[in-house]
Write an enzyme that holds these catalytic residues in place. Sequence first.
Site, short mmCIF file in Angstrom:
data_model
loop_
_atom_site.label_atom_id
_atom_site.label_comp_id
_atom_site.label_asym_id
_atom_site.label_seq_id
_atom_site.Cartn_x
_atom_site.Cartn_y
_atom_site.Cartn_z
N GLU A 161 -1.61 -8.79 4.70
CA GLU A 161 -1.44 -8.93 6.16
C GLU A 161 -2.77 -8.85 6.90
O GLU A 161 -2.87 -9.21 8.07
CB GLU A 161 -0.45 -7.88 6.69
CG GLU A 161 -0.99 -6.46 6.85
CD GLU A 161 -0.96 -5.65 5.54
OE1 GLU A 161 -0.96 -6.26 4.46
OE2 GLU A 161 -0.97 -4.40 5.62
N HIS A 192 -3.77 -5.54 0.92
CA HIS A 192 -3.19 -5.83 2.23
C HIS A 192 -3.27 -7.32 2.57
O HIS A 192 -4.19 -7.74 3.28
CB HIS A 192 -3.94 -5.04 3.32
CG HIS A 192 -3.69 -3.57 3.26
ND1 HIS A 192 -2.55 -2.99 3.78
CD2 HIS A 192 -4.40 -2.56 2.72
CE1 HIS A 192 -2.59 -1.68 3.58
NE2 HIS A 192 -3.70 -1.39 2.93
N CYS A 247 0.83 -1.21 0.00
CA CYS A 247 0.00 0.00 0.00
C CYS A 247 0.87 1.26 0.00
O CYS A 247 1.56 1.52 -0.97
CB CYS A 247 -0.97 -0.05 1.19
SG CYS A 247 -2.32 1.12 1.02
#
Lengths: 74, 229
Positions: B205, B203, B86
């Site tokens: 994660e 993302h 990002c």
Amino acid sequence: MTLKNGVLDPQGKAIGHSLNRLGFPEVGDVRQGKYIELELAETDAAKAKARLEDMCKKLLANTVIENYSIELVG
Amino acid sequence: MKAAVLVFPGSNREGDVAQAIELVTGRRPTMVWHGDGDFEKVDLIVVPGGFSYGDYLRCGAMAAQSPVMAEVKKRAAQGVPVLGICNGFQIVTEAGLLPGTLMRNSHLKFVCADVHLKVETSQSLFTNRYQAGQVIKVPVAHAEGNYFADADTMKRLEDRGQIAFRYCSPEGAVDGSGNPNGSSSNIAGVFNETKTVLGLMPHPENAVEPMFGGTDGKGLFEGMVEALS
């Protein structure tokens, strides 16, 4: 700093649409840019210009998408 | 696998990515402050998401010039893997570690949603746990994720297989319907030439725990552990 030709400028497009809606049908393509004023200690114009070129390339402009032009005043 | 996660003023996903790394490695990564010109030797450097330096001037422009990024550029040149997520993707492109740039979303709105990605290749240290052509679901959250590069660069990326992920429909169709931001050729993530640097807007994660909407992002971290341990 202005966007290079061929790079889509969605903000410019939105501004153009708004102006058309507000009764300015003569407005065609709109390109939005950025304007930065810097105070320099350098008094030699050629040297100042060279330093500004360097600043534009290193930080102020993203040359992948932006053109820049420099104007010395004072 | 020993990892470092960079932290800039305005970063906000550093904790999430540290958590994801700890989940798969059992080891907490080192957090490195942006002003640190040097840090311990690691197997992986992560540049996390957020709004470094308030996104002033251009997203990632200031962070790309910070002391820590000078060190990251040096290590990337030596082959140390770098993952930019990002705002981290914006930072590594501004730093010149990846080609192209991330522009304002074509619809001018912040987009926060789950998206589908097509994995373009399994042949990288980041994507070896996936199959080429596999569709995964991960979230995005950004206003400047519209990938742009000039025509020559786009051709080079395609020819050299440097495109890592493309936005797609849930069925895997790479068309306008799955593209959340207007990215050229639906690009969600790209590699450098040696595939040791990966930048992506989504993302992964935030897709590692079933209770938080899926685990499709976990493969990225597991793949890195396998490749780097």
